[in-house]
Every structure is written in C-alpha cells, then in structure tokens.
Design an enzyme around this catalytic site. Sequence first.
Site, short mmCIF file in Angstrom:
data_model
loop_
_atom_site.label_atom_id
_atom_site.label_comp_id
_atom_site.label_asym_id
_atom_site.label_seq_id
_atom_site.Cartn_x
_atom_site.Cartn_y
_atom_site.Cartn_z
N LYS A 116 -27.81 -27.59 -11.56
CA LYS A 116 -26.87 -28.62 -11.08
C LYS A 116 -27.20 -29.97 -11.69
CE LYS A 116 -25.43 -25.29 -9.24
NZ LYS A 116 -24.34 -24.61 -9.91
N GLU A 200 -27.05 -37.15 -3.89
CA GLU A 200 -25.67 -37.56 -4.13
C GLU A 200 -25.20 -38.40 -2.95
OE1 GLU A 200 -23.04 -34.21 -4.49
OE2 GLU A 200 -23.65 -33.77 -6.55
N HIS A 235 -18.70 -22.40 4.15
CA HIS A 235 -18.84 -22.41 2.70
C HIS A 235 -18.28 -21.16 2.03
CE1 HIS A 235 -20.92 -26.11 2.96
NE2 HIS A 235 -21.89 -25.60 3.69
N ARG A 292 -17.73 -18.30 -14.76
CA ARG A 292 -17.27 -16.92 -14.61
C ARG A 292 -15.78 -16.92 -14.27
NH1 ARG A 292 -19.45 -18.49 -9.64
NH2 ARG A 292 -17.84 -18.47 -8.04
C1 MV4 Z 1 -20.79 -32.39 -0.88
C2 MV4 Z 1 -20.05 -32.80 0.24
C3 MV4 Z 1 -19.96 -34.14 0.49
N1 MV4 Z 1 -20.57 -35.03 -0.33
N2 MV4 Z 1 -21.37 -33.30 -1.67
C4 MV4 Z 1 -20.57 -27.71 -0.11
C5 MV4 Z 1 -20.62 -26.60 -1.10
C6 MV4 Z 1 -21.17 -27.18 -2.33
N3 MV4 Z 1 -20.58 -26.62 -3.50
C7 MV4 Z 1 -20.91 -28.63 -2.22
N4 MV4 Z 1 -20.56 -28.90 -0.86
C8 MV4 Z 1 -20.35 -30.16 -0.44
N5 MV4 Z 1 -20.92 -31.11 -1.21
C9 MV4 Z 1 -21.27 -34.59 -1.38
N6 MV4 Z 1 -21.89 -35.48 -2.17
C10 MV4 Z 1 -19.44 -31.83 1.02
C11 MV4 Z 1 -19.60 -30.49 0.70
C12 MV4 Z 1 -18.96 -29.54 1.55
C13 MV4 Z 1 -17.94 -28.71 1.09
C14 MV4 Z 1 -17.53 -28.76 -0.23
C15 MV4 Z 1 -16.54 -27.93 -0.69
C16 MV4 Z 1 -15.94 -27.05 0.19
C17 MV4 Z 1 -16.33 -26.97 1.49
C18 MV4 Z 1 -17.34 -27.81 1.96
C19 MV4 Z 1 -17.73 -27.75 3.30
C20 MV4 Z 1 -18.72 -28.56 3.74
C21 MV4 Z 1 -19.34 -29.46 2.87
#
Ligand code: MV4
Length: 502
Positions: A116, A200, A235, A292
Amino acid sequence: MFKKLLIANRGEIAVRIARACRELGISPVAVYSDADRASLHVRVADQAIHIGASPANESYLVIDKIIDAAKKAGAEAIHPGYGFLSENFAFAEAVEQSGLVLVGPPASAMKLMGSKTSARQIAEAAGAPVVPGTVMPLESIEHAQRVAEEVGYPVMLKAASGGGGKGMRLVRSRDEIASAFTLASSEAASSFNDPSVYIEKYIDSPRHIEIQLIGARFGNIVYLGERECSLQRRHQKVLEECPSPVVDSELRQRMGEAAVSIARAAGYQNAGTIEFLVDRDRNFYFLEMNTRLQVEHPVTELVTGRDLVHEQLRVAEGNKLSFSQEEIVMRGAAIECRIYAEDSENNFLPSPGRITKLVTPAGPGVRYDSGSYQGWEVPIHYDPLLAKLCVWAETREAAINRLARVLSEYTVEGIRTTVPFFRAVVRNEEFRRGEFDTGFIDRFWASRLNSPDPVGGDESKLADIAAIAAILHTRAGAARQEPGAATIESRWKLYGRVAQRK
Ligand code: MV4
C-alpha cells in the site's frame, strides 16, 4: 489465440472464464479439489485435473500443483480469476519462469501495487490525488505523532501489507496515537509478516468508487467508467452498481484519467481497478489498486458492452486493446447482487448444504453468473458466493425496478441465502435515491434487525447454533492459516499474500 487455458480457480468465476474461452475457441481446463469433484466449473470445462484435498492451502493455493496441472494439460496460459493466487507475486513469477503466460499483470507491477505504501508513492508520482498522510512506513511513535499533527485528527493507521479493511485503526486524538501505533504494528506483524504501518487522514462517511481499467503493452491503457461499491457489510461488498449515482461525466473523466496515470506509472497490463474514496464534496482520493479481474466486473460489462475477460485474453497474447478510450460509451445502469449461502435473516451466518430447489431468474436485462446448480452441495471450505445476479436497464430507477422483479422470481431452497436482504434493500428509500455511504448497510440492517434476539432460546435458533458450531469446527484447520480478514475476497487475497511472505 491460445488453444488451451488452465483456470486456476473454482465457482462462478471459473465458469465465467470458461465461457469466455469457449467463445474465443480456447479449450478451458479446470482444476478441482476433493470438495469440488461435482462442482459446476468442472462440468463446463473440456478437461479437469484433480489438485488435492479440500482445504485451499492443499489445492487452489499450491503454486506447483497449478503449474504442473497446466503443463500436464498442455495449456499455454493460466487465468487465476480473483482470490486464491491471483495477486500472489511468487505465483506470477513462477508462471513467468515456467514459460506459461499468466492472464494477469507483470509480476513487477503486481509487487509495486501490492504494497500500500509503494502504491501510494506511485500514485503521488503520477500526480493523482492520494489521501493526505505518509507514503513511507512510520518509523517510530514520535514519527506517527508528528505526521498525525500535520494532517490533523482523526487519522487512520493502516498496515502497508494489509488491504480490504484488515489492519486498519481509527485514531481520534493525540492521547490514542502511541498505543494505537504499537498495536497496529504488532497486529500487522502477526497478520502479514510485515509490521510496517502508515498514516492517512480519516475521510468521514466516504463513498467507495472504483475505476475499471485495462492495459496492454506499451502503456496502451483505457478506463471503462466507475463502479459504486459503497454498499458493504463489514468490508464485504454486497451490491455494486455502474455507473455511480454521484459520478457525472466530468468527474468520471477526472477519476478515469487519474487511474490511467497511476496504472501507467506502475507499468500495468491486464484488467485492474483503482479504488478511490470520495468525500461529501466529491473530492476523490486514491486508496489502493486491485491487480486482478474483480468479482463485480459484470456491471461494467453490461454498461460498456465490452467483455473484460475476452480483452484480458487478447492482451495476454500480446495484442493491443481492441478499443480506444473514445470508443468507450456508457449506456444505462447495471446492478449486481452477491448471492451468498448465508442467512441474511440471521446475522449472515454461513448456510452450507444441498440446494434442493433452484429457480433462476431470466428475462430482459438479466445476467446470472453462477457456480451452483440444483442438487449441488455447497462446500464449507470456500467462499460461500453462490451466484451474482445482475440486471441492466436504461435508467437506474428502471434497473432497481427490474431487480425487484428478478428477486421475486428467484427461488433457492435447501439452504439460506442473502436474497431476503436484497429484497429489503430495493425497497429502501435512501438506496432508491442513491443517497448512501460506506456506513449505510450496517446502519440499515441494524435498524431492521433490532429484534428478535439472534441468540434467543427457541429450538430452531438452537439448531442453527449447533449447525454453526459444526461448521466452525470443520473450518478450524483452514481458519488457523487465515489472518482473520474481514472480507472473504480479501481473505483470499491474504492467503496468497501471507503464503508468499512465509
Ligand atoms: C479509509 C476510510 C476513511 N478514511 N481510509 C476500508 C477498506 C479499505 N480498503 C479502506 N477502508 C477505509 N479506508 C481513510 N483514510 C474508510 C474506510 C472504510 C471503507 C472504505 C470502503 C468501503 C467501505 C468502508 C467501510 C468502512 C471504512
């Protein structure tokens, strides 16, 4: 064209890939474990090779068994699908070295985007907006404190080798950061064999919107619009759409061009996805890249009229893309529902067993990608995705109405599924208006299920609990290898990642 291709996967995606092979005159070869002897993907292939016992780490995750099977069959190429070995760098290298063709990215690009922090560096270098924070792993508690002050609380700590929600930690204030950093780092070390953690800025109530792209040699890369993936439960994506209700053509172009720059900077070839978080003001930020073909690719295919698996096979043979950016036109709206063998009326508990009756939907605007059939027993060893039910219509509203019709036709007996959940979603007003963020499903489903108590005293509940205990017992072997990812798709991803670090 390849004459023969080995599909290193199972279930609906193996069936999907076999269909593309058939259409292009390529002979599809399946692999299967003990549990999959009678599975649909074996039946639709020209040839099937047994690769071991039921647990994935004794079959679908064993690199040598997959490569040996391809050689034995005389296949020229391997399609990994999603999950399993699809994002495993050691596998990509082993395929390259064996003289076979991987229908996937170059191993180098897979490695760059698999970390990442290195993916953030590439995105930043490509001039794409990334979530404010560090692009390097944090060196110490003091370093974490300094960066958190700079970007401003709340912040998120994330594992550099994580992804898909595993190893994330929300830090609301200064007094939490030291202990959160120590915990996140030791969790990352035990889950991913890599203690690196980065920071972040926290984006409140974001949408998860991703750009589909495909690349061929010499930086020939085209984006195929976006997918709205905000509807997730813990998630795990449950319903995806193309286009997103909040993306207009101007935003689509900006996100698409950012995605293409990132992919080009990584030397990317193959189908891939750039994930973005989109905030309430419709600012977008690079999150991570999936190297992918993804589960939800059919909604993009329905709206763009392009076949991503055909295109993957063409570029794997060294051809250029069969279309240019200007030729990509998006028409209408598509929605995918992931039908799982899980009881949505009972906290999404696993519901394996025999499908005693199956009436599949059809009619105008319906696409049904399935790895199951009536009489088949859903194995307990793998992801419980039974099928993907997709609809297309001229407008989003018509697509939702069509989805309601299709869900009313769909009958699955013998096991519980997530169909009742989707019947409720299509009736929800906020969903119908397109007003939701990544927290929507958990709020919506919690408010609907405030009673009855899921661990009540009645006999059917007790029977369910006994069934679950039996499932968990059987799964314990596999679960021990598993770092406990939140989503099934990412659990697969992690199997591969952890396997390659060990
Ligand atoms: C975040 C975020 C808020 N701020 N990053 C969750 C899965 C991962 N791929 C990244 N995720 C998140 N990252 C920052 N800086 C909130 C989430 C997140 C989320 C993101 C996408 C889809 C569903 C989610 C559910 C909870 C939190």
